[in-house]
Design a protein around this motif. Structure first.
Motif, PDB file in Angstrom:
ATOM      1  N   GLY A  92     -16.868  -0.467  -3.707  1.00 45.02           N
ATOM      2  CA  GLY A  92     -16.348   0.565  -4.355  1.00 45.02           C
ATOM      3  C   GLY A  92     -15.331   0.031  -3.791  1.00 45.02           C
ATOM      4  O   GLY A  92     -14.042   1.534  -3.998  1.00 45.02           O
ATOM      5  N   THR A  93     -15.130  -0.411  -3.156  1.00 43.00           N
ATOM      6  CA  THR A  93     -13.405   0.204  -1.895  1.00 43.00           C
ATOM      7  C   THR A  93     -12.169  -1.073  -3.239  1.00 43.00           C
ATOM      8  O   THR A  93     -11.267  -0.289  -3.309  1.00 43.00           O
ATOM      9  CB  THR A  93     -13.509  -1.458  -0.596  1.00 43.00           C
ATOM     10  OG1 THR A  93     -14.368  -1.145   0.335  1.00 43.00           O
ATOM     11  CG2 THR A  93     -11.877  -0.980   0.088  1.00 43.00           C
ATOM     12  N   GLU A  94     -12.426  -1.316  -3.718  1.00 45.60           N
ATOM     13  CA  GLU A  94     -11.369  -2.223  -4.806  1.00 45.60           C
ATOM     14  C   GLU A  94     -10.921  -1.329  -5.879  1.00 45.60           C
ATOM     15  O   GLU A  94     -10.043  -1.660  -6.373  1.00 45.60           O
ATOM     16  CB  GLU A  94     -12.173  -3.316  -5.598  1.00 45.60           C
ATOM     17  CG  GLU A  94     -11.959  -4.399  -4.615  1.00 45.60           C
ATOM     18  CD  GLU A  94     -12.104  -6.254  -5.582  1.00 45.60           C
ATOM     19  OE1 GLU A  94     -12.308  -6.037  -6.818  1.00 45.60           O
ATOM     20  OE2 GLU A  94     -11.743  -6.777  -4.977  1.00 45.60           O
ATOM     21  N   GLU A  95     -11.596   0.206  -5.879  1.00 42.37           N
ATOM     22  CA  GLU A  95     -11.046   0.725  -6.786  1.00 42.37           C
ATOM     23  C   GLU A  95     -10.409   2.359  -5.924  1.00 42.37           C
ATOM     24  O   GLU A  95     -10.357   2.875  -6.552  1.00 42.37           O
ATOM     25  CB  GLU A  95     -12.477   1.225  -7.389  1.00 42.37           C
ATOM     26  CG  GLU A  95     -13.812   0.533  -8.183  1.00 42.37           C
ATOM     27  CD  GLU A  95     -14.056  -0.274  -7.647  1.00 42.37           C
ATOM     28  OE1 GLU A  95     -14.120  -0.428  -7.404  1.00 42.37           O
ATOM     29  OE2 GLU A  95     -13.942  -2.022  -8.540  1.00 42.37           O
ATOM     30  N   ILE A  96     -10.789   1.951  -4.851  1.00 41.06           N
ATOM     31  CA  ILE A  96     -10.087   2.741  -4.399  1.00 41.06           C
ATOM     32  C   ILE A  96      -8.267   2.547  -4.136  1.00 41.06           C
ATOM     33  O   ILE A  96      -8.038   1.724  -3.661  1.00 41.06           O
ATOM     34  CB  ILE A  96      -9.977   2.725  -2.512  1.00 41.06           C
ATOM     35  CG1 ILE A  96     -12.040   3.707  -2.518  1.00 41.06           C
ATOM     36  CG2 ILE A  96      -9.476   4.189  -1.747  1.00 41.06           C
ATOM     37  CD1 ILE A  96     -12.646   3.156  -1.990  1.00 41.06           C
ATOM     38  N   ALA A  97      -7.515   3.401  -4.389  1.00 39.86           N
ATOM     39  CA  ALA A  97      -5.568   3.500  -4.291  1.00 39.86           C
ATOM     40  C   ALA A  97      -5.449   2.995  -3.256  1.00 39.86           C
ATOM     41  O   ALA A  97      -4.733   2.852  -2.649  1.00 39.86           O
ATOM     42  CB  ALA A  97      -4.812   3.941  -5.005  1.00 39.86           C
ATOM     43  N   TYR A  98      -6.081   3.855  -1.876  1.00 41.53           N
ATOM     44  CA  TYR A  98      -5.068   4.112  -1.072  1.00 41.53           C
ATOM     45  C   TYR A  98      -5.535   2.800   0.148  1.00 41.53           C
ATOM     46  O   TYR A  98      -4.783   2.707   0.766  1.00 41.53           O
ATOM     47  CB  TYR A  98      -5.955   5.045  -0.140  1.00 41.53           C
ATOM     48  CG  TYR A  98      -5.493   5.093   1.743  1.00 41.53           C
ATOM     49  CD1 TYR A  98      -4.402   5.621   1.880  1.00 41.53           C
ATOM     50  CD2 TYR A  98      -6.588   5.279   2.650  1.00 41.53           C
ATOM     51  CE1 TYR A  98      -4.034   5.761   3.253  1.00 41.53           C
ATOM     52  CE2 TYR A  98      -6.052   4.948   3.734  1.00 41.53           C
ATOM     53  CZ  TYR A  98      -4.736   5.808   3.977  1.00 41.53           C
ATOM     54  OH  TYR A  98      -4.274   5.114   4.952  1.00 41.53           O
TER      55      TYR A  98
END
Length: 240
Positions: A164-170
């Motif tokens: 899921g982290t790779e989908e977080i822009a920040y």
């Protein structure tokens, strides 16, 4: 090895109380993050990012299957995002909240992030992915602001393996900030480019200039990186 290979942050034995407190907090955090890296090594036995991601996905599926066997076929897989033990999740959330409130107090923040990490499953820290991702990104942000850049980079690298982290822009934006501060403009451009494309799609505001220092530089790097990523994606589609 995927274990921390960046140089160790220097531990100060003299200086102001604030410097000493930060050094102590950094040392404790560094020990914890290295333990997580080592556990990931034991699970994956590889330094290949694709192999690591596949092994993590397999472990996540195994955990989901175990939950379904325990709770029945209607088990909601989104519940994996946080700890199964609700009381323990409340303790973690409390530490996270306190870390956020302590903004600018780097030693205190890092101590709280570390305490939160210790409440997560050590060998499968990535399973409660939403909680783990938040803690790692928060830790990386604190380390970046405290100028502990090598440790911040190692942290963001580990965070990107958490589902899921790779989908977080920040997350990519923070990766870009760290690499920019380390003088890696090429790496920063790629990271900012990923952040830019996700942020644009979600109509976010990472590059709106309201809160970001060096915004003009970051935006230029982001647009350059985004253009290169889009070009690569297009070329790959044409080759299929």
């Amino acid at each position: 090895s995927t274990a921390i290979d960046n140089q160790k942050s220097s531990t100060m034995t003299t200086g102001s109380p604030d410097d000493t407190a930060l050094s102590t907090a950094v040392e404790a955090y560094e020990s914890e993050i290295e333990r997580w890296w080592n556990n990931l090594d034991l699970l994956t036995a590889s330094s290949d990012p694709n192999v690591i991601k596949n092994k993590i996905n397999q472990a996540m599926q195994q955990e989901l299957n175990a939950r379904i066997e325990q709770h029945g076929p209607d088990y909601d897989m989104d519940l994996l995002a946080n700890l199964a033990d609700k009381d323990l999740q409340v303790k973690v959330d409390s530490l996270v909240l306190r870390a956020n409130i302590a903004d600018g107090k780097y030693a205190e923040q890092l101590k709280l992030w570390t305490e939160a990490m210790r409440l997560l499953p050590q060998d499968r820290f990535f399973v409660p992915y939403e909680t783990t991702s938040y803690i790692l990104l928060g830790s990386a942000d604190t380390l970046q602001r405290a100028c502990k850049l090598d440790l911040a980079l190692s942290t963001i690298k580990l965070a990107m393996y958490v589902p899921g982290t790779e989908e977080i822009a920040y997350g990519h934006f923070l990766d870009g900030q760290i690499k920019f501060s380390l003088g890696d403009n090429n790496g920063a451009s790629k990271a900012f480019g990923r952040a830019y494309l996700i942020d644009k799609e979600e109509e976010g505001g990472l590059f709106d200039g309201n809160d970001i220092e060096d915004d003009a530089k970051f935006l230029a790097l982001a647009q350059q990186g985004a253009a290169e990523l889009e070009k690569t994606i297009k070329e790959n589609e044409e080759d299929m």
